[in-house]
Enzyme design. Structure first.
Site, PDB file in Angstrom:
ATOM      1  N   ARG A 105      -4.590  10.673   6.737  1.00 42.89           N
ATOM      2  CA  ARG A 105      -5.078   9.282   6.718  1.00 42.89           C
ATOM      3  C   ARG A 105      -6.480   9.308   7.298  1.00 42.89           C
ATOM      4  NH1 ARG A 105      -2.277   3.683   8.572  1.00 42.89           N
ATOM      5  NH2 ARG A 105      -1.436   4.048   6.491  1.00 42.89           N
ATOM      6  N   ASP A 221      -2.933  -8.455   1.347  1.00 43.16           N
ATOM      7  CA  ASP A 221      -3.113  -7.489   2.439  1.00 43.16           C
ATOM      8  C   ASP A 221      -4.103  -8.117   3.418  1.00 43.16           C
ATOM      9  OD1 ASP A 221      -3.200  -5.144   3.936  1.00 43.16           O
ATOM     10  OD2 ASP A 221      -4.404  -4.022   2.492  1.00 43.16           O
ATOM     11  N   ARG A 289       9.148   3.122   2.065  1.00 39.20           N
ATOM     12  CA  ARG A 289       8.167   4.175   2.322  1.00 39.20           C
ATOM     13  C   ARG A 289       8.909   5.483   2.611  1.00 39.20           C
ATOM     14  NH1 ARG A 289       3.049   2.922   4.212  1.00 39.20           N
ATOM     15  NH2 ARG A 289       2.694   5.145   3.921  1.00 39.20           N
TER      16      ARG A 289
HETATM   17  N1  NVA Z   1      -5.889  -2.263   3.698  1.00 37.97           N
HETATM   18  C1  NVA Z   1      -5.310  -1.932   4.983  1.00 37.97           C
HETATM   19  C2  NVA Z   1      -3.952  -1.329   4.805  1.00 37.97           C
HETATM   20  C3  NVA Z   1      -3.235  -0.983   6.073  1.00 37.97           C
HETATM   21  C4  NVA Z   1      -1.926  -0.301   5.840  1.00 37.97           C
HETATM   22  C5  NVA Z   1      -6.245  -0.985   5.726  1.00 37.97           C
HETATM   23  O1  NVA Z   1      -6.804  -0.098   5.091  1.00 37.97           O
HETATM   24  O2  NVA Z   1      -6.418  -1.160   6.920  1.00 37.97           O
HETATM   25  N1   CP Z   2       1.524  -0.018   5.401  1.00 36.00           N
HETATM   26  C1   CP Z   2       1.088   0.985   6.166  1.00 36.00           C
HETATM   27  O1   CP Z   2       0.533   1.987   5.688  1.00 36.00           O
HETATM   28  O2   CP Z   2       1.351   0.801   7.484  1.00 36.00           O
HETATM   29  P1   CP Z   2       0.791   1.656   8.711  1.00 36.00           P
HETATM   30  O3   CP Z   2      -0.681   1.362   8.819  1.00 36.00           O
HETATM   31  O4   CP Z   2       1.566   1.158   9.900  1.00 36.00           O
HETATM   32  O5   CP Z   2       1.033   3.108   8.462  1.00 36.00           O
END
Ligand code: NVA
Ligand code: CP
Length: 307
Positions: A105, A221, A289
């Site tokens: 991530r 979102d 998930r």
């Molecule tokens: N669009 C949001 C999703 C979080 C799971 C972000 O990137 O912060």
């Molecule tokens: N939806 C999602 O990816 O949640 P987190 O940011 O908690 O991992």
């Protein structure tokens, strides 16, 4: 490196591969619900690299890998050399020599692409600024569980044209459904950044209510994604009319479901009435998930198996 399969954006898999993975996700979920142990990844190691915060992604990958018989190691930018400028190419070389699977991530998509190009093992995108394929994998699996095939259906996306929106758009082209997007002016979809090859599966709407008309799934979102916090004040003003509310749900199809990847901000992108209401499937979506990613990890490590 070589022929290793990675999962860096939604279009990395074919429609046939998604059919297989969704089928496996259901099989794995059913088995898990019956408390039957299933350890196809015994002794395998997943390395999870987080450069942004997470609850669901970390938990679902870590628990999922343990449930499949393997183990998971958590690394973050703060406590590893990644935060001190070690080249991502070098990290890819080293980390992939000590593991069977990597999940990342991070910020730019380019980072996961460069890591994967130097990896000996499959790499999974656990969210970048551009895409969040694991979430859409779980979302479509959830839609199928509740309403059957998504082919030919309409998804209304209300809010920011962010990583989630881009991934929905890729999924629509691949799995043949439609996405109606409504964003405030200045935040519209950028087709190239979204990685689209055609535009016939998506339509932009200035009015969010119009985008929701007849939709089978309404979703949104946060207004400010991770990494964009400096724009927060400006975004709060720009997005004020893009809150999914009962009026939007009322113009959607009568059996429309509401989804949100979470974390949610009640009173901003969605009202409490909608997210906590009868059309919301957000808790199933979050749970899925786990099951969808277990199927994904199994597929990336072992390929298709007879069952
Ligand atoms: N669009 C949001 C999703 C979080 C799971 C972000 O990137 O912060
Ligand atoms: N939806 C999602 O990816 O949640 P987190 O940011 O908690 O991992």
């Amino acid at each position: 490196m070589g022929n290793i399969r990675h999962y860096l954006q939604f279009k990395d898999f074919s429609r046939e591969e998604y059919e297989y993975v969704f089928g496996r996700a259901k099989w794995i979920k059913d088995k898990y619900k019956r408390y039957e142990p299933y350890h196809p990844l015994f002794d395998r190691t997943l390395v999870m690299i987080f450069e942004k915060a997470s609850t669901r992604t970390r938990l679902s990958f870590e628990a999922g890998m343990q449930q499949l018989g393997g183990s998971a190691i958590y690394l973050n930018t703060r406590d590893s050399q990644l935060g001190r400028g070690e080249p991502v190419e070098d990290a890819g070389q080293v980390i992939s020599r000590m593991s069977d699977l990597v999940m990342i991530r991070t910020f730019e998509q380019d980072i996961v692409e460069r890591f994967a190009a130097n990896s000996r093992v499959p790499v999974i995108n656990g969210l970048t600024n551009e895409y969040h394929p694991c979430q859409i994998l779980a979302d479509i699996f959830t839609f199928i569980e509740h309403r059957g095939s998504i082919q030919g259906k309409t998804v209304a996306w209300v809010g920011d044209s962010n990583n989630m929106c881009n991934t929905w758009l890729q999924a629509a082209e691949l799995l043949d459904f439609h996405v109606h997007v409504s964003t405030p002016p200045g935040y519209e979809v950028e087709p190239e950044r979204a990685g689209l090859y055609g535009t016939d599966h998506f339509k932009q709407f200035a009015d969010p209510l119009e985008a929701c008309k007849g939709a089978h799934l309404v979703t949104t979102d946060v207004w400010t994604s991770m990494g964009f916090e400096a724009e927060n004040d400006e975004r709060m003003k720009a997005f004020a009319d893009w809150c999914v509310d009962a009026e939007m749900m009322a113009v959607a199809a009568p059996d429309a479901v509401f989804m949100h990847c979470l974390p949610a901000h009640r009173g901003e992108e969605v009202t409490a009435e909608v997210i906590d209401g009868p059309q919301s499937v957000v808790w199933d979506e979050a749970e899925n998930r786990l099951h969808a990613q277990k199927a994904l990890m199994e597929y990336l490590v072992l390929g298709q198996i007879e069952y």
